[in-house]
Design an enzyme around this catalytic site. Sequence first.
Site, PDB file in Angstrom:
ATOM      1  CG  ASP A 167       1.928 180.120 -24.446  1.00 52.70           C
ATOM      2  OD1 ASP A 167       1.272 181.081 -24.901  1.00 52.70           O
ATOM      3  OD2 ASP A 167       2.237 179.118 -25.119  1.00 52.70           O
TER       4      ASP A 167
ATOM      5  CE1 TYR B  78       1.351 169.521 -24.211  1.00 50.09           C
ATOM      6  CE2 TYR B  78      -0.264 170.126 -25.866  1.00 50.09           C
ATOM      7  CZ  TYR B  78       1.022 170.190 -25.370  1.00 50.09           C
ATOM      8  OH  TYR B  78       1.968 170.931 -26.016  1.00 50.09           O
TER       9      TYR B  78
ATOM     10  CE  LYS C 270       6.200 169.376 -22.128  1.00 51.19           C
ATOM     11  NZ  LYS C 270       5.633 168.124 -21.525  1.00 51.19           N
TER      12      LYS C 270
END
Length: 364
Positions: free
Chosen positions: A11, A228, A231
């Site tokens: 991404d 984080y 994902k």
Amino acid sequence: MRITLSVIKADIGGFVGHSSIHPDLVSTAQEMLEQARRRGTLIDYKVLACGDDLQLVMTHTRGEDNPEVHQLAFEVFKAGTAVAKRLKLYGAGQDILSDAFSGNIRGMGPGLAEMEMEERPSEPVIVFMADKTSAGAWNLPLYKMFADPFNTAGLVIAESLHRGFAFEIQDVKAHKKITLNAPAEIYDMLMFMGAPSRYAVKRVFNRATGEIAAVSSTERLAEIAGRYVGKDDPVLVVRCQGNFPAVGEVLEPFAHPFIVEGWMRGSHHGPLMPTSFRDATPSRFDGPPRVIAAGFQLAEGHLVGPRDLFDDPAFDLARQEANLLANMLRRHGPFEPHRLPLEEMEYTTMAGIMRRLGDRWEPL
Ligand code: 13P
Ligand code: 13P
Ligand code: MG
Ligand code: MG
């Protein structure tokens, strides 16, 4: 002919938010991979997208973990990140955790699934790509494809599958691996595979021939980054027919949506919805999580395809069921089991809240 199929994804910026990919990222990747094909680095390539993840599907004869192929992918992601920054796309360069390439893209953020194989007289392969979920999401469908006779008729009725398959399972936290055999060890296997946030199937082999049947990306972004970032949105490559399950047996596990982690801020459970390429644009509450299936026939390393395999009315009910499950989970709002259990939460205000409220907690 020995061929390597390398699927490397990242991404590098979403359009709009985390819902999809901007066409300029796809064209940038296409131009660079075309140059690499002309130089002879690649035999063939296809650039695909699932949600906000850019997917490079490449074939060559250089083997797995080849520095030139990995560097090529890294350069594509860097160039794409520059385009994403110019367009101010969301989370430009999100998965690229390091600037300095040192021979292997593993551990730098992108996910990868690479398979070196002897190309058969006919070599049907399916590349699965998911968005809004984590490495380990393939455990359930891989079990069904390669170990469940209620899914794969060939395990019972085809000589070439009857001895079963070996599963290489990685412990993504302790960085260890084990190989267990189906059907003999399925109860042991399921103890691990049933906990996909910790254990992920990396490879599957035909036990009779030793041939590689499947490989997945098991990179855990949060483990690599220590926080984080987004994902994992993993990929999976599966060989079909002959000594492997038929195309329809490989697709069948997705006819019944199952629950995966990774929806909204990487912190919620949701159903994995199989869709066409066109519909792989998770928008409702940034989801629900999607999976697409790109089918290819390899021909001397050329990627004949892709066929958009979930673009089939036979998966309409699965999509409908996924929407019903999505409604059911959404009703829980910030409650578990929609929200992930605390220890799995990658995106949390808990530490700050505890600091602030720490001295207001009194002994019972
Ligand atoms: P065809 O007869 O259409 O080739 O199908 C063979 C098969 O085994 C499909 O599962
Ligand atoms: P991605 O990992 O697909 O970028 O999604 C991140 C997210 O938090 C969506 O809500
Ligand atoms: Mg994103
Ligand atoms: Mg994504």
